[in-house]
Design a protein around this motif. Structure first.
Motif, mmCIF file in Angstrom:
data_model
loop_
_atom_site.group_PDB
_atom_site.id
_atom_site.type_symbol
_atom_site.label_atom_id
_atom_site.label_comp_id
_atom_site.label_asym_id
_atom_site.label_seq_id
_atom_site.Cartn_x
_atom_site.Cartn_y
_atom_site.Cartn_z
ATOM 1 N N VAL A 272 0.841 -1.197 0.000
ATOM 2 C CA VAL A 272 0.000 0.000 0.000
ATOM 3 C C VAL A 272 0.875 1.246 0.000
ATOM 4 C CG1 VAL A 272 -1.777 1.319 1.211
ATOM 5 C CG2 VAL A 272 -1.840 -1.196 1.241
ATOM 6 N N ILE A 273 0.538 2.193 -0.872
ATOM 7 C CA ILE A 273 1.180 3.500 -0.890
ATOM 8 C C ILE A 273 0.110 4.537 -0.560
ATOM 9 C CG2 ILE A 273 2.425 5.208 -2.268
ATOM 10 C CD1 ILE A 273 3.442 2.852 -4.004
ATOM 11 N N LEU A 274 0.226 5.154 0.609
ATOM 12 C CA LEU A 274 -0.708 6.192 1.035
ATOM 13 C C LEU A 274 -0.154 7.551 0.618
ATOM 14 C CD1 LEU A 274 -1.495 4.937 4.640
ATOM 15 C CD2 LEU A 274 -3.114 5.035 2.740
ATOM 16 N N VAL A 275 -0.933 8.315 -0.143
ATOM 17 C CA VAL A 275 -0.478 9.623 -0.622
ATOM 18 C C VAL A 275 -1.354 10.682 0.042
ATOM 19 C CG1 VAL A 275 0.172 10.989 -2.619
ATOM 20 C CG2 VAL A 275 0.096 8.496 -2.800
ATOM 21 N N MET A 276 -0.847 11.256 1.114
ATOM 22 C CA MET A 276 -1.626 12.139 1.976
ATOM 23 C C MET A 276 -0.991 13.529 2.014
ATOM 24 S SD MET A 276 -3.613 9.581 2.732
ATOM 25 C CE MET A 276 -4.620 9.850 4.174
ATOM 26 N N GLY A 277 -1.387 14.353 3.000
ATOM 27 C CA GLY A 277 -0.764 15.650 3.174
ATOM 28 C C GLY A 277 -1.757 16.792 3.132
ATOM 29 N N LEU A 278 -1.338 17.908 2.571
ATOM 30 C CA LEU A 278 -2.165 19.098 2.512
ATOM 31 C C LEU A 278 -2.504 19.415 1.061
ATOM 32 C CD1 LEU A 278 -0.327 21.226 5.220
ATOM 33 C CD2 LEU A 278 -2.301 19.720 5.500
ATOM 34 N N SER A 279 -2.975 20.633 0.824
ATOM 35 C CA SER A 279 -3.410 21.024 -0.516
ATOM 36 C C SER A 279 -3.390 22.538 -0.607
ATOM 37 C CB SER A 279 -4.834 20.509 -0.783
ATOM 38 O OG SER A 279 -5.427 21.173 -1.891
#
Length: 396
Positions: A272-279
């Protein structure tokens, strides 16, 4: 030095052809810059690099397939931006990559998509037709008789610095789209538009939203309750007076169970590659953000929004080899992930070559050597008050 007060024939920069902006050499620089800026924050047990031939990969998260988040603020618009999920698909093959949106960036921040033709209807010569009637004017006031009329299956246009017709002035034209929205599912929708220079969206013959800004396009929206199968009159008036041209009619259905979809996707994958963060929709300058943890584009908290933290912990509980990729402009505290996720990569807002660069790093074609240019604190308790300008005890 730039020659801004001189005749164009005296300015060497004015002779540079437009095509050179997106030439192969500049694309290579974009890729090189993205690779060099990414930072490997953690790699427990040498999980990275991943074996590109080993099983299937789930790519999950709100930043996995969103072009806007690659670019940050005060940006140009690239011709062919590569999102993380696209870059990973191109690296190991699309058939081995499963994607899920996962969660919204933060509570009350909708995930927009273009309203599809199946939910739009107009009447042409007495016949109901999918799409909206587009009336194209050679002036920004939408006055007089349209110079061009057609049915557009959806409103999803980027004309760059040109116009829908060669006969139009790229900085003086307008379009009126009209018809009906007919949703297939009942619920509360955020209905809105995106574009530049400006637009007015009418819903059931009342002005729902309006926006004008020559510097940047933006999504504006309001919430409405829609009933499946019911037709709602809609009219979008778009006008262009300056800058690049773009227009979209968008919506988002509240209450969709993105987390369930994400967990089902993760369960089917080997990694699994989780691509999270802000925007840039959350952090920026003078923004109207009505989201917990953010105020006018500034941040009240330095950790990830709760909905993202919840998804990270839920996916990690599945026991799959998991990589966390962060896309953000300012530092984020990922304290739980630092203790429980084996590999973490900070990618920032990496630009048009983001997905290609990230895939190169995740699968071992480039060795991540970037360094943090700012300190990642664990909590606001380590920070002085924001309105305290003395530099005592601060780092860059």
């Amino acid at each position: 030095k730039l020659g801004m007060f001189d005749p164009l024939e005296m300015v060497p920069f004015a002779a540079i052809p437009y095509e050179i902006v997106d030439c192969p050499a500049h694309r290579r620089i974009a890729l090189e810059t993205a690779r060099a800026s990414m930072v490997l924050l953690k790699n427990e047990g040498s999980l990275l690099p991943l074996d590109r031939n080993a099983g299937t990969v789930a790519v999950i998260g709100p930043n996995a397939d969103d072009v806007e988040v690659l670019l940050g603020n005060y940006n140009g618009i690239p011709v062919d931006p590569v999102t993380p999920v696209r870059g990973i698909r191109e690296k190991i093959g699309a058939s081995r990559v499963h994607y899920a949106f996962g969660c919204e960036w933060a509570a009350n921040l909708p995930n927009f998509e273009t309203i599809p033709s199946s939910a739009l209807r107009t009447t042409v010569n007495g016949v109901k037709t999918p799409g909206l009637l587009g009336e194209y004017f050679d002036n920004a006031e939408l006055s007089g008789t349209p110079k061009m009329t057609r049915v557009d299956s959806a409103v999803d246009f980027v004309w760059w610095d040109s116009a829908p017709s060669k006969e139009f002035d790229p900085d003086n034209f307008g379009v009126r789209w009209s018809g009906e929205i007919v949703p297939a599912v009942s619920g509360r929708y955020a209905v809105g538009a995106y574009g530049q220079t400006g637009y007015r969206l009418y819903f059931e013959d009342r002005l729902l939203i309006r926006y004008e800004n020559p510097h940047e396009p933006r999504t504006e929206y309001e919430y409405v309750d829609l009933v499946a199968g019911k037709a709602y009159p809609v009219r979008l008036e778009y006008y262009e007076r300056e800058g690049e041209s773009s227009a979209k009619l968008v919506w988002s259905l509240s209450g969709r169970d993105y987390k369930r979809e994400a967990l089902e996707t993760a369960k089917k994958a080997d990694t699994v590659i989780l691509v999270m963060g802000l925007s840039p929709r959350l952090e920026g300058e003078e923004m109207k953000v009505k989201v917990d943890g953010f105020s006018g584009g500034d941040r009240i908290r330095i950790d990830l929004p709760d909905v993202q933290e919840d998804l990270i912990e839920s996916v990690a509980a599945l026991g799959k080899p998991t990589v966390l990729v962060l896309l953000n402009g300012s530092a984020v505290a990922v304290n739980w992930a630092a203790r429980h996720i084996p590999a973490i990569v900070e990618a920032w807002y990496p630009g048009q070559a983001a997905g290609t660069a990230l895939a190169d790093i995740l699968f071992g074609d480039y060795n991540p050597a970037g360094r943090l240019p700012v300190t990642f604190y664990t909590s606001p308790d380590q920070l002085p008050p924001f309105n305290e300008y003395a530099m005592k005890g601060r780092t860059y």
